[in-house]
Write an enzyme that holds these catalytic residues in place. Structure first.
Site: not given
Ligand code: PLP
Ligand code: COI
Length: 337
Positions: A80, A183, A219
């Site tokens: 990612r 991200k 989201e």
């Molecule tokens: N959506 C956003 C905007 C986020 O910052 C995160 C955190 O990483 C997520 C969703 C959840 O993604 P993940 O499950 O890969 O941490």
């Molecule tokens: C995560 O879940 O890893 C995130 O990056 C969320 C956040 C603190 C930006």
């Protein structure tokens, strides 16, 4: 080291002993460096500072009952980060470099890995940004990739307790063809005002709607959204949300539990029909949603029995795999030797 009260940790920054860094110059990545400094000198014209050329990741390591350290799905985060890097024209760290750096930074900071049974974990934060100077709007030709770690507790202070979310029609986080699926720091800057509004009004986070029609759920701040009804796990399909690795894992777990799963557009009004709703992410794990309020219409969607049965089961199963209490039947865990 000051005494860390593992059980009361919040999701915050605690200085660990070391971080690791790697510089990209003249078209190639250099050697991995270990640093004990929390600072980095940056060129005053670095593209990260002026034009937001920056991306990050977030993943966790867990200590098991057996004392072993388990890394959860690191390769998905590595890929990612490459997508995010390509999305804003940065040099992408190779998966192998990502792996080496993660392993090194964890090994160097063993004493910051929270003990088994505390509910806390080691949060790993890779960050990549343009260090090369530009004044015109152009990508840099130099980058730095840094990984630091910090022990963390739950992201939402409620932990596994129902949270409230605010639907705001005043702000968008990301445009339909913009950078919402990456991200990158800019998305989070764009979310600060609306998130602060939500916090000031007593909500844990914002539930963003699609920016074009303001009709479909995108989201939940820094987490994806899911809903449950009729033995089905439902999560929004959108080009402006981050593809969550936790969400992908919950989909696999739900299927394994014999549930149906749907990744599709979810209208805000469909909330009325859901039996359970939640936010999911690395930091959030699962946050059951108890209430969602629309800031314009005042319409309220309530989930009185939150946390529901299925969200609770998903939460327990995910955590059991992460800590090694349950077998890693999906191949998500790498044990750190
Ligand atoms: N959506 C956003 C905007 C986020 O910052 C995160 C955190 O990483 C997520 C969703 C959840 O993604 P993940 O499950 O890969 O941490
Ligand atoms: C995560 O879940 O890893 C995130 O990056 C969320 C956040 C603190 C930006």
């Amino acid at each position: 080291m000051e005494n860390i009260n593992w059980k009361d940790l919040s999701f915050g920054y605690i200085k660990a002993d070391y971080n690791v860094r790697c510089y990209y110059k003249n078209g190639e990545w250099g050697k991995i460096e270990v640093s004990s400094s929390e600072y980095i000198p940056v060129h005053i014209a670095a593209t990260a500072l002026h034009y937001g050329q920056e991306a990050f990741e977030g993943l966790k390591a867990f200590k098991g009952k057996d004392g072993k350290v388990r890394l959860f799905r690191w390769e998905d985060n590595a890929k990612r980060l490459q997508d995010s890097a390509k999305g804003i024209l940065m040099a992408a760290p190779p998966v192998e470099l990502f792996k080496k750096m993660i392993k090194k930074v964890i090994r160097k900071n063993q004493r910051f890995i929270p003990p088994y049974g505390t509910g806390a974990s080691l949060y790993i934060r890779p960050v990549l940004f343009g260090t090369g100077a530009q004044v015109g709007v152009k990508p840099a030709d130099e980058y730095v990739f840094i990984i630091f770690v910090t022990p963390v507790g739950p992201y939402f202070k409620e932990g596994f307790k129902p949270v409230s979310m605010l639907v705001t029609r005043e702000y968008d986080r990301a445009a339909p063809l913009g950078t919402g699926k990456y991200k990158v720091g800019g998305n989070y800057a764009a979310s600060l005002t609306s998130m602060e509004k939500a916090h000031n009004e007593g909500y844990a986070s914002v539930l963003y709607l699609d920016a074009k029609e303001k009709k479909y759920i995108d989201e939940c701040g820094p987490a994806n959204f899911f809903g449950i009804k009729n033995n089905t796990y439902i999560t929004p399909k959108s080009d402006s949300i981050l593809p969550s690795i936790t969400n992908k894992s919950l989909i696999a777990l739900a299927e394994h539990m014999g549930m149906k799963t749907e990744i599709r557009k979810v209208e805000l009004d469909e909330l009325e029909t859901f039996e359970e709703a939640g936010a999911c992410g690395t930091a959030a794990v699962i946050s059951p949603i108890g209430k969602i309020v629309d800031d314009v219409t005042g319409k309220t969607y309530e989930f009185k029995n939150a946390p529901g049965k299925i969200s609770t089961e998903l939460y327990k199963k995910l955590q059991a795999i992460q800590t090694g209490d349950e077998d890693d039947i999906f191949g998500w865990i790498e044990i750190l030797e």
